[in-house]
Write a protein that holds these residues in place. Structure first.
Motif, PDB file in Angstrom:
ATOM      1  N   PHE A  34      54.991  91.438   6.736  1.00 25.25           N
ATOM      2  CA  PHE A  34      55.840  92.520   7.234  1.00 25.25           C
ATOM      3  C   PHE A  34      56.758  93.021   6.119  1.00 25.25           C
ATOM      4  O   PHE A  34      57.240  92.234   5.304  1.00 25.25           O
ATOM      5  CB  PHE A  34      56.685  92.027   8.408  1.00 25.25           C
ATOM      6  N   GLY A  35      57.011  94.317   6.127  1.00 31.29           N
ATOM      7  CA  GLY A  35      57.906  94.866   5.127  1.00 31.29           C
ATOM      8  C   GLY A  35      58.398  96.246   5.489  1.00 31.29           C
ATOM      9  O   GLY A  35      57.781  96.963   6.296  1.00 31.29           O
TER      10      GLY A  35
ATOM     11  N   SER B  10      65.501 102.766   5.458  1.00 34.81           N
ATOM     12  CA  SER B  10      64.894 102.248   6.687  1.00 34.81           C
ATOM     13  C   SER B  10      65.834 102.577   7.838  1.00 34.81           C
ATOM     14  O   SER B  10      67.053 102.395   7.726  1.00 34.81           O
ATOM     15  CB  SER B  10      64.697 100.734   6.587  1.00 34.81           C
ATOM     16  N   VAL B  11      65.269 103.054   8.941  1.00 36.27           N
ATOM     17  CA  VAL B  11      66.108 103.591  10.014  1.00 36.27           C
ATOM     18  C   VAL B  11      65.628 103.118  11.384  1.00 36.27           C
ATOM     19  O   VAL B  11      64.722 102.301  11.506  1.00 36.27           O
ATOM     20  CB  VAL B  11      66.128 105.137   9.961  1.00 36.27           C
ATOM     21  N   VAL B  12      66.242 103.662  12.383  1.00 34.71           N
ATOM     22  CA  VAL B  12      65.886 103.512  13.794  1.00 34.71           C
ATOM     23  C   VAL B  12      65.797 102.015  14.165  1.00 34.71           C
ATOM     24  O   VAL B  12      66.784 101.305  14.063  1.00 34.71           O
ATOM     25  CB  VAL B  12      64.597 104.290  14.140  1.00 34.71           C
TER      26      VAL B  12
ATOM     27  N   ALA C  37      67.558  90.030   6.631  1.00 35.81           N
ATOM     28  CA  ALA C  37      67.287  91.418   6.992  1.00 35.81           C
ATOM     29  C   ALA C  37      67.698  92.363   5.863  1.00 35.81           C
ATOM     30  O   ALA C  37      66.944  93.291   5.518  1.00 35.81           O
ATOM     31  CB  ALA C  37      68.026  91.777   8.285  1.00 35.81           C
ATOM     32  N   LYS C  38      68.864  92.126   5.273  1.00 32.62           N
ATOM     33  CA  LYS C  38      69.304  92.974   4.166  1.00 32.62           C
ATOM     34  C   LYS C  38      68.385  92.817   2.956  1.00 32.62           C
ATOM     35  O   LYS C  38      68.075  93.798   2.261  1.00 32.62           O
ATOM     36  CB  LYS C  38      70.753  92.648   3.785  1.00 32.62           C
TER      37      LYS C  38
ATOM     38  N   LEU D 269      66.485  95.962   1.403  1.00 36.16           N
ATOM     39  CA  LEU D 269      66.912  96.403   0.065  1.00 36.16           C
ATOM     40  C   LEU D 269      65.860  96.170  -1.020  1.00 36.16           C
ATOM     41  O   LEU D 269      65.837  96.880  -2.021  1.00 36.16           O
ATOM     42  CB  LEU D 269      68.222  95.713  -0.310  1.00 36.16           C
ATOM     43  N   THR D 270      65.007  95.170  -0.834  1.00 35.25           N
ATOM     44  CA  THR D 270      63.938  94.969  -1.813  1.00 35.25           C
ATOM     45  C   THR D 270      62.735  95.847  -1.526  1.00 35.25           C
ATOM     46  O   THR D 270      62.019  96.251  -2.442  1.00 35.25           O
ATOM     47  CB  THR D 270      63.468  93.502  -1.846  1.00 35.25           C
TER      48      THR D 270
END
Length: 261
Positions: free
Chosen positions: A125-126, A136-138, A152-153, A157-158
């Motif tokens: 997953f990514g 990344s949104v929603v 999660a960050k 961020l990566t």
């Protein structure tokens, strides 16, 4: 994309493996329609989303982003994705996503929006949007609830791809690829036998609990509990359960050994 109704289960299959099942605007529209309550049959008890090929989905096709020529275009596009994910969260039946292979970007958000996730050991997953210069949104906002804020960050961020075994309890089950279908059916058997009334009420409560505080959530819970008694099927299930308890009690008494003094 293939949408079929298999008894009480609606099955939605992403079926463009030559394009890594990348999502187009049309796919977003069709997925939304597949979970639309008005288009679900009265006997539907669950929706399963899976994919053909070695990649679950590469997320939104980059050509869709390149076609956004204005701020208004971008807002309209992402609003349609937001509406799809909201429809998944608020569908009146459980939505299960079965992931085999990479699940990326908007497809990962789809999995996060779903109620249940089953994955194979080769799933990953990514959220690579940051590498494309977009955030990344929603429903990426749900990620920290599954894996914790720090991870999660890092994922966001990566923009890197993370194997499923690094993501803790993100998935309800992780199995070998040959066991995916069986694991999905096992989970469906556990959640698909309930009344449509209680499934819809529980799904509404999940969304309430996600978006309100404890006090309001408790008040809405009282309303949902009372509301299910408006449907006859609620009383039928309760009566059937009571009858089963009675039969079990009688069976235990009948098999007992009596010793007279």
């Amino acid at each position: 994309m293939n949408v079929t109704d298999d008894g009480p289960v609606r099955r939605v299959t992403l079926d463009r493996p030559e394009a890594r099942n990348a999502l187009t605007a049309g796919d977003v529209r069709d997925l939304h329609a597949a979970v639309d309550p008005a288009r679900l049959g009265p006997d539907t008890r669950a929706v399963v989303v899976d994919a053909a090929g070695p990649v679950f989905s590469a997320g939104v096709h980059v050509d869709e982003f390149l076609a956004l020529s204005s701020v208004a275009d971008a807002e309209a596009f992402i609003a349609r994705l937001r509406d799809l994910l909201r429809a998944v969260r608020t569908a009146p039946v459980p939505v299960l996503v079965a992931v085999d292979g990479p699940c990326i970007g908007a497809a990962f958000e789809l999995a996060l929006a779903a109620d249940l996730r089953v994955a194979t050991t080769r799933a990953a997953f990514g959220l690579p949007e940051v590498k494309l210069g977009i955030p990344s949104v929603v429903d990426a906002a749900l990620l920290q609830q599954h894996v914790g804020l720090a991870l999660a960050k890092e994922i966001v961020l990566t923009g890197d791809l993370y194997p499923v075994d690094q993501l803790g309890t993100l998935c309800n089950a992780v199995v070998e690829p040959s066991g995916l279908a069986g694991a999905v059916e096992e989970l469906l058997a556990k959640v698909g036998g309930h009344t449509r009334t209680v499934l819809a009420a529980q799904k509404r409560l999940f969304e309430t609990w996600q978006n309100t505080g404890l006090a309001e959530g408790a008040d809405r819970s009282v309303q949902e509990f009372a509301g299910v008694f408006a449907e006859e099927e609620t009383r039928e299930v309760l009566a059937a359960y009571r009858a089963r308890l009675g039969r079990r009690g009688a069976s235990r008494e009948g098999s007992g050994t009596r010793v007279d003094g």
